[in-house]
Design a protein around this motif. Structure first.
Motif, short mmCIF file in Angstrom:
data_model
loop_
_atom_site.label_atom_id
_atom_site.label_comp_id
_atom_site.label_asym_id
_atom_site.label_seq_id
_atom_site.Cartn_x
_atom_site.Cartn_y
_atom_site.Cartn_z
N ASP A 1 5.25 -1.34 -17.50
CA ASP A 1 5.77 -1.72 -16.18
C ASP A 1 4.92 -2.83 -15.57
O ASP A 1 5.45 -3.78 -14.97
N ALA A 2 3.60 -2.73 -15.70
CA ALA A 2 2.71 -3.75 -15.16
C ALA A 2 2.97 -5.10 -15.82
O ALA A 2 2.99 -6.15 -15.17
N ALA A 3 3.18 -5.09 -17.13
CA ALA A 3 3.47 -6.34 -17.84
C ALA A 3 4.75 -6.97 -17.32
O ALA A 3 4.83 -8.20 -17.15
N ARG A 4 5.78 -6.15 -17.05
CA ARG A 4 7.03 -6.68 -16.50
C ARG A 4 6.81 -7.29 -15.12
O ARG A 4 7.39 -8.32 -14.78
N MET A 5 5.95 -6.68 -14.33
CA MET A 5 5.67 -7.17 -12.98
C MET A 5 4.97 -8.52 -13.02
O MET A 5 5.32 -9.44 -12.29
N PHE A 6 3.97 -8.63 -13.88
CA PHE A 6 3.28 -9.92 -14.02
C PHE A 6 4.25 -10.99 -14.51
O PHE A 6 4.23 -12.13 -14.04
N ASP A 7 5.11 -10.63 -15.46
CA ASP A 7 6.05 -11.59 -16.00
C ASP A 7 7.03 -12.06 -14.93
O ASP A 7 7.34 -13.26 -14.83
N ALA A 8 7.51 -11.14 -14.09
CA ALA A 8 8.44 -11.51 -13.02
C ALA A 8 7.79 -12.46 -12.03
O ALA A 8 8.40 -13.43 -11.58
N VAL B 1 -6.20 -6.03 -15.92
CA VAL B 1 -5.31 -5.02 -15.34
C VAL B 1 -4.55 -4.29 -16.44
O VAL B 1 -4.46 -3.06 -16.46
N LEU B 2 -4.02 -5.05 -17.40
CA LEU B 2 -3.25 -4.44 -18.49
C LEU B 2 -4.14 -3.59 -19.39
O LEU B 2 -3.73 -2.51 -19.84
N ALA B 3 -5.36 -4.05 -19.67
CA ALA B 3 -6.27 -3.27 -20.50
C ALA B 3 -6.68 -1.97 -19.81
O ALA B 3 -6.81 -0.92 -20.45
N ALA C 1 0.88 -1.18 0.00
CA ALA C 1 0.00 0.00 0.00
C ALA C 1 0.91 1.22 0.00
O ALA C 1 0.90 2.03 0.92
N THR C 2 1.70 1.34 -1.05
CA THR C 2 2.77 2.31 -1.15
C THR C 2 2.53 3.26 -2.32
O THR C 2 1.65 3.01 -3.15
N PRO C 3 3.32 4.35 -2.43
CA PRO C 3 3.17 5.23 -3.59
C PRO C 3 3.29 4.46 -4.91
O PRO C 3 4.09 3.52 -5.03
N HIS C 4 2.50 4.87 -5.89
CA HIS C 4 2.36 4.11 -7.13
C HIS C 4 3.69 3.89 -7.84
O HIS C 4 3.94 2.81 -8.39
N SER C 5 4.56 4.89 -7.83
CA SER C 5 5.81 4.77 -8.57
C SER C 5 6.75 3.73 -7.97
O SER C 5 7.67 3.26 -8.65
N LEU C 6 6.52 3.35 -6.72
CA LEU C 6 7.38 2.35 -6.07
C LEU C 6 6.96 0.92 -6.41
O LEU C 6 7.74 -0.02 -6.19
N HIS C 7 5.76 0.74 -6.92
CA HIS C 7 5.23 -0.61 -7.11
C HIS C 7 6.10 -1.50 -8.00
O HIS C 7 6.35 -2.66 -7.64
N PRO C 8 6.56 -1.05 -9.17
CA PRO C 8 7.31 -1.97 -10.02
C PRO C 8 8.53 -2.58 -9.34
O PRO C 8 8.71 -3.81 -9.33
N ALA C 9 9.38 -1.75 -8.74
CA ALA C 9 10.57 -2.27 -8.09
C ALA C 9 10.21 -3.16 -6.90
O ALA C 9 10.84 -4.21 -6.68
N GLN C 10 9.20 -2.77 -6.14
CA GLN C 10 8.83 -3.56 -4.96
C GLN C 10 8.24 -4.91 -5.36
O GLN C 10 8.57 -5.94 -4.76
N VAL C 11 7.36 -4.92 -6.35
CA VAL C 11 6.76 -6.19 -6.78
C VAL C 11 7.82 -7.13 -7.33
O VAL C 11 7.85 -8.33 -7.00
N ILE C 12 8.71 -6.61 -8.15
CA ILE C 12 9.75 -7.46 -8.74
C ILE C 12 10.69 -7.99 -7.67
O ILE C 12 11.12 -9.14 -7.71
#
Length: 324
Positions: free
Chosen positions: A101-108, A299-301, A69-80
């Motif tokens: 970025d979302a696609a990369r997160m799902f892929d990771a 989510v991606l759409a 539940a963090t700032p949006h810009s932090l999500h990619p690095a945190q999820v990965i």
């Protein structure tokens, strides 16, 4: 029992902790919050170990899941990072500010063999679940148009912090409130083909006085409009129109159906703990009993449409959605 950590103890992170209290399958035992002093009393009250960084959580084999539940810009690095550590992930919406970025997160997460669940809590409203069923059943006939609105005066009480940042919350109220409606649209109608959007700002604030408006064409031929205002009392509406009738949701518990020649039919549903239902769905998916009900494709759409709307606000021109 799924032992979990919460990252971010702002208003929404604390709501998640409260919703998980007493859960029989998901137990939040640790918290990450850089502002340790403000978190201390809350963590003590909820018996949470806490610290300022995510690293210790990722290194702890007892933690099986991480809730962000963090700032949006932090999500990619945190999820990965969570995926690399083998943690199941629940991330509040928006998952990212860019579809790529979302696609990369799902892929990771897929490669790591862990779940990535996105917190679109309005999907669990009983009224909206019923609206999705009505649309899917075909009883409205040929679908023609959808309208939606989500306004939320929380911005009146927010005078500082990342939620007022254009970098973190672009598009006026679209990121915080309007994205709920956009997700609802996609969940019923599929991807958007093209969007025209405008953002009108009367005062930068705080509190900001602005309105965001979107017109969209869906891939399936349906048209749609969406608007959101940050500085007016809470209001929600999603209304689907077809050749045989229409149906609209006005809040968590209220749905109205209209058929030619008949009076409107009002349906009222019992209230539920929506965040608890969302966490139940996350626990189900982690345990493998059923898929998480917000699919990756949706989510991606939604994020593709979100990005197109932001681009249209800047250019003043219609913008095609990524992949369409």
């Amino acid at each position: 029992m799924i032992s979990a950590a919460i990252v971010g103890l702002g208003r929404w992170g604390r709501n998640i902790v409260e919703a998980a209290s007493g859960h029989d399958r998901l137990k939040i035992i640790r918290a990450v919050e850089p502002d340790v002093d403000t978190a201390r009393e809350f963590c003590n009250r909820h018996h949470l170990d806490f610290g300022p960084t995510l690293d210790a959580v990722l290194a702890d084999p007892a933690i099986k899941a991480v809730l962000l539940a963090t700032p949006h810009s932090l999500h990619p690095a945190q999820v990965i990072a969570c995926a690399a550590a083998g943690k199941q992930v629940f991330c509040e919406k928006p998952l990212a500010l860019h579809r790529a970025d979302a696609a990369r997160m799902f892929d990771a997460c897929r490669k790591a063999g862990v779940l990535l669940a996105v917190g679109h809590n309005r999907r669990f409203w009983p009224s909206l679940r019923t609206l999705r069923d009505i649309v899917a059943s075909g009883e409205l006939g040929t679908l023609l148009h959808i309208e939606g609105h989500n306004s939320n005066e929380n911005s009146q009480s927010i005078t500082a912090g990342w939620r007022l940042s254009e970098a973190e919350s672009p598009g006026g109220g679209l990121t915080g409130a309007g994205l709920h409606v956009l997700d609802a649209f996609v969940s019923m109608l599929g991807p958007v083909r093209q969007i025209s959007a405008q953002l009108h700002s009367r005062k930068a604030g705080p509190p900001p006085l602005d309105t965001a408006m979107l017109m969209m064409d869906f891939v399936n031929g349906v048209t749609g409009t969406l608007s959101t205002i940050r500085a007016t009392p809470f209001y929600w509406r999603v209304h689907v129109f077809g050749t045989k009738g229409s149906a609209e949701v006005l809040d968590e518990a209220t749905l109205i159906r209209r058929v030619s020649g008949s009076k409107p039919m009002r349906h009222t549903f019992p209230a539920i703990n929506v965040l608890r239902a969302e966490l139940d769905a996350f626990a189900d998916a982690v345990e493998g009993s059923r898929p998480y009900p917000v699919p990756e494709a949706d989510v991606l759409a939604t994020l593709a449409a979100f990005e197109a709307a932001l681009a249209s606000m800047k250019s003043g021109q219609p913008v095609r959605c990524d992949g369409q």
